[in-house]
Write an enzyme that holds these catalytic residues in place. Structure first.
Site, PDB file in Angstrom:
ATOM      1  N   LYS A 202       0.826  -1.212   0.000  1.00 16.25           N
ATOM      2  CA  LYS A 202       0.000   0.000   0.000  1.00 16.25           C
ATOM      3  C   LYS A 202       0.864   1.268   0.000  1.00 16.25           C
ATOM      4  O   LYS A 202       0.656   2.199  -0.781  1.00 16.25           O
ATOM      5  CB  LYS A 202      -0.930  -0.026   1.228  1.00 16.25           C
ATOM      6  N   CYS A 256      -3.019  10.971   1.495  1.00 21.35           N
ATOM      7  CA  CYS A 256      -2.407   9.676   1.143  1.00 21.35           C
ATOM      8  C   CYS A 256      -1.018   9.868   0.577  1.00 21.35           C
ATOM      9  O   CYS A 256      -0.023   9.517   1.207  1.00 21.35           O
ATOM     10  CB  CYS A 256      -3.287   8.979   0.112  1.00 21.35           C
TER      11      CYS A 256
HETATM   12  N1  SAJ Z   1      -1.132  15.362  -8.641  1.00 19.62           N
HETATM   13  C1  SAJ Z   1      -0.196  16.053  -9.424  1.00 19.62           C
HETATM   14  N2  SAJ Z   1       0.098  15.568 -10.656  1.00 19.62           N
HETATM   15  C2  SAJ Z   1      -0.483  14.440 -11.165  1.00 19.62           C
HETATM   16  C3  SAJ Z   1      -1.414  13.734 -10.365  1.00 19.62           C
HETATM   17  C4  SAJ Z   1      -1.724  14.217  -9.105  1.00 19.62           C
HETATM   18  O1  SAJ Z   1       0.344  17.081  -9.009  1.00 19.62           O
HETATM   19  O2  SAJ Z   1      -0.171  14.080 -12.295  1.00 19.62           O
HETATM   20  C5  SAJ Z   1      -1.487  15.855  -7.283  1.00 19.62           C
HETATM   21  C6  SAJ Z   1      -2.990  16.132  -7.112  1.00 19.62           C
HETATM   22  O3  SAJ Z   1      -3.339  17.406  -7.588  1.00 19.62           O
HETATM   23  C7  SAJ Z   1      -3.154  15.987  -5.602  1.00 19.62           C
HETATM   24  C8  SAJ Z   1      -2.149  14.885  -5.254  1.00 19.62           C
HETATM   25  O4  SAJ Z   1      -1.228  14.826  -6.353  1.00 19.62           O
HETATM   26  O5  SAJ Z   1      -2.790  17.166  -4.914  1.00 19.62           O
HETATM   27  C9  SAJ Z   1      -2.747  13.514  -5.013  1.00 19.62           C
HETATM   28  O6  SAJ Z   1      -3.832  13.278  -5.889  1.00 19.62           O
HETATM   29  P1  SAJ Z   1      -4.103  11.892  -6.639  1.00 19.62           P
HETATM   30  O7  SAJ Z   1      -5.324  12.057  -7.442  1.00 19.62           O
HETATM   31  O8  SAJ Z   1      -2.882  11.460  -7.357  1.00 19.62           O
HETATM   32  O9  SAJ Z   1      -4.271  10.826  -5.470  1.00 19.62           O
HETATM   33  P2  SAJ Z   1      -5.175  10.774  -4.118  1.00 19.62           P
HETATM   34  O10 SAJ Z   1      -4.325  11.230  -2.983  1.00 19.62           O
HETATM   35  O11 SAJ Z   1      -6.487  11.423  -4.296  1.00 19.62           O
HETATM   36  O12 SAJ Z   1      -5.402   9.183  -4.016  1.00 19.62           O
HETATM   37  C10 SAJ Z   1      -4.267   8.330  -3.913  1.00 19.62           C
HETATM   38  C11 SAJ Z   1      -4.415   7.190  -4.942  1.00 19.62           C
HETATM   39  N3  SAJ Z   1      -3.166   6.456  -5.027  1.00 19.62           N
HETATM   40  C12 SAJ Z   1      -2.573   6.139  -6.200  1.00 19.62           C
HETATM   41  O13 SAJ Z   1      -3.003   6.497  -7.266  1.00 19.62           O
HETATM   42  C13 SAJ Z   1      -1.347   5.296  -6.148  1.00 19.62           C
HETATM   43  C14 SAJ Z   1      -5.571   6.292  -4.535  1.00 19.62           C
HETATM   44  O14 SAJ Z   1      -5.639   5.174  -5.412  1.00 19.62           O
HETATM   45  C15 SAJ Z   1      -5.380   5.795  -3.095  1.00 19.62           C
HETATM   46  O15 SAJ Z   1      -6.449   4.963  -2.688  1.00 19.62           O
HETATM   47  C16 SAJ Z   1      -5.340   7.000  -2.186  1.00 19.62           C
HETATM   48  O16 SAJ Z   1      -4.216   7.806  -2.592  1.00 19.62           O
HETATM   49  C17 SAJ Z   1      -5.210   6.536  -0.745  1.00 19.62           C
HETATM   50  O17 SAJ Z   1      -6.226   6.592  -0.023  1.00 19.62           O
HETATM   51  O18 SAJ Z   1      -4.150   6.036  -0.361  1.00 19.62           O
END
Ligand code: SAJ
Length: 405
Positions: A202, A256
């Site tokens: 995880k 996360c």
């Molecule tokens: N972000 C970027 N660039 C990107 C993608 C995201 O800057 O290309 C930023 C987003 O704006 C945000 C942060 O990263 O601030 C996180 O957003 P996210 O959409 O990537 O992820 P979370 O935190 O909403 O959800 C993550 C997911 N993990 C993965 O994709 C590996 C989700 O599947 C998990 O279940 C979740 O964490 C968790 O609960 O652990």
């Protein structure tokens, strides 16, 4: 068989509703009475696509909400697991207390499933000793399982149903029992493994994404320093069949990706080098945006910060969650530099949580000359065509003609 889901937050609530709407007997428990009362009254506690419909179905199937733990054969614990800011190690106190409360009441033979994300070794270090304190024999009186979630806020309901998942258990039969339980709604593949492997997997998944985003942010800084278009470069590089670079942005928020990698840094400080660097890059991204705001203000003769507006307070698009949000990180940074007066608006945040916060888009826009897009909510994508007379810094790359990071 009846499941008591402990902790009705962003993960616990949809999980409880999903089980109940698929015919499983569920009682949801949260110590926050406001949350319990809201759910009992017929309302959900946060916005998420499809959540209301799922709630309706679960209610029809008889889900109950309470602030008490109940005596049953199966528990799912989904409480927060923050990290200690100084040591970077997990703060397991919420999980620990939840397990204690379960031990106070559960019958022998109960299965205790921990869904909260925990650092590798947490079950060994913290949870097993608690169970033993109660005089229970693990594997006989109490069965421990770690079943971390993988759902993406903004697309939770779909992902709960379709994502594959991991179940870590001490005993194969218990792992299979829990797998079958999740198969009541989960159509993805379910891997059964050890607790330690499930814990590590995880954290590794979220760390992978953090490092990939940090790579994109670092590329962006390199490209900015030498006048190259990072978005075009990433787009073309990603056409390679084995390259998949994520997007630069104003920082990494949420509970996360901005938290889990710290568990590895805290526990393995001399080994977690790339992971640490990635965290540092992503954490310094809001400060980088601030630098860009000041450059663009200077270029356009905007002297007064109160003529600048930040669009978006949540940690990402189309959710109402502000935990670790880049905008909040940036506002804190501004406070430290005594820079005040900047205006803020987010359609998802109805209460006042920061200074100079607007609740009406038009009023907000009329009061500023420069707009900084921090979050790409659908609203701004739709309204952007009406903002041709504004100077725009677009940290999410949604407006072609705007200033970029
Ligand atoms: N972000 C970027 N660039 C990107 C993608 C995201 O800057 O290309 C930023 C987003 O704006 C945000 C942060 O990263 O601030 C996180 O957003 P996210 O959409 O990537 O992820 P979370 O935190 O909403 O959800 C993550 C997911 N993990 C993965 O994709 C590996 C989700 O599947 C998990 O279940 C979740 O964490 C968790 O609960 O652990």
């Amino acid at each position: 068989m009846k499941i008591n889901v402990i902790g009705l937050g962003y993960i616990g609530l949809p999980t409880a509703l999903m089980f109940a709407s698929h015919g499983v007997d569920v009682v949801g428990t949260d110590y926050n009475q406001k949350v319990v009362k809201t759910l009992q009254k017929g309302q959900v506690t946060f916005e998420e696509k499809g959540l209301k419909e799922l709630y309706q179905k679960a209610m029809e199937n008889g889900i109950e909400f309470t602030d008490k733990y109940i005596s049953t054969d199966t528990y799912i614990i989904s409480v927060p697991t923050p990290y200690d800011v100084e040591s970077k190690k997990i703060d397991a106190s919420y999980v620990n207390n939840a397990v204690k409360s379960v031990m106070d009441i559960c019958p022998k033979g109960a299965v205790v499933i921990i869904e909260s994300t925990v650092s590798p070794g947490t079950v060994d270090k913290f949870i097993r000793p608690v169970v033993k304190e109660y005089g229970f024999t693990i594997g006989k009186d109490i069965h421990l399982v770690h079943a971390p979630e993988r759902i993406l806020p903004g697309n939770m309901i779909y992902e709960l149903k379709h994502n594959s998942r991991t179940i870590g258990a001490d005993e194969k039969e218990i792992g299979e029992y829990v797998k079958k339980l999740y198969q009541s709604f989960c159509e993805g593949e379910i891997a059964v493994t050890s607790i330690r492997t499930a814990e590590m997997t995880k954290v590794v998944e979220n760390t992978f994404r953090d490092i990939n985003i940090a790579f994109a942010n670092e590329l962006m800084r390199i490209c900015r320093s030498d006048n190259m278009d990072v978005y075009e470069i990433i787009k073309i590089a990603n056409m390679h069949p084995r390259v998949n670079i994520l997007q630069p942005g104003p920082g990494v928020g949420g509970h996360c990706i901005s938290v889990d990698p710290w568990f590895l840094v805290g526990d393995y400080p001399s080994l977690a080098n790339i992971i640490w660097q990635a965290r540092k890059i992503n954490d310094s991204q809001p400060e980088f945006v601030l630098k860009r705001i000041s450059e663009i203000m200077e270029e356009n003769d905007i002297a007064d910060l109160s003529r600048v507006g930040l669009y978006g307070l949540t940690y990402k698009e189309n959710v109402d969650d502000t935990r670790e949000s880049p905008t909040l990180q940036m506002l804190n940074c501004m406070k430290e530099h005594l820079a005040t007066g900047i205006k803020v608006y987010d359609p998802y945040i109805k209460e006042d949580i920061v200074k100079n916060q607007y609740h009406d888009f038009d009023l907000f826009i009329n009061d500023i000359d420069m707009l900084v897009i921090m979050v790409s909510h659908n609203e701004i994508k739709e309204k952007i065509k009406y903002l041709e007379n504004k100077i725009i810094l677009d940290t999410k790359n949604i407006v072609e003609s705007a200033y970029k990071l």
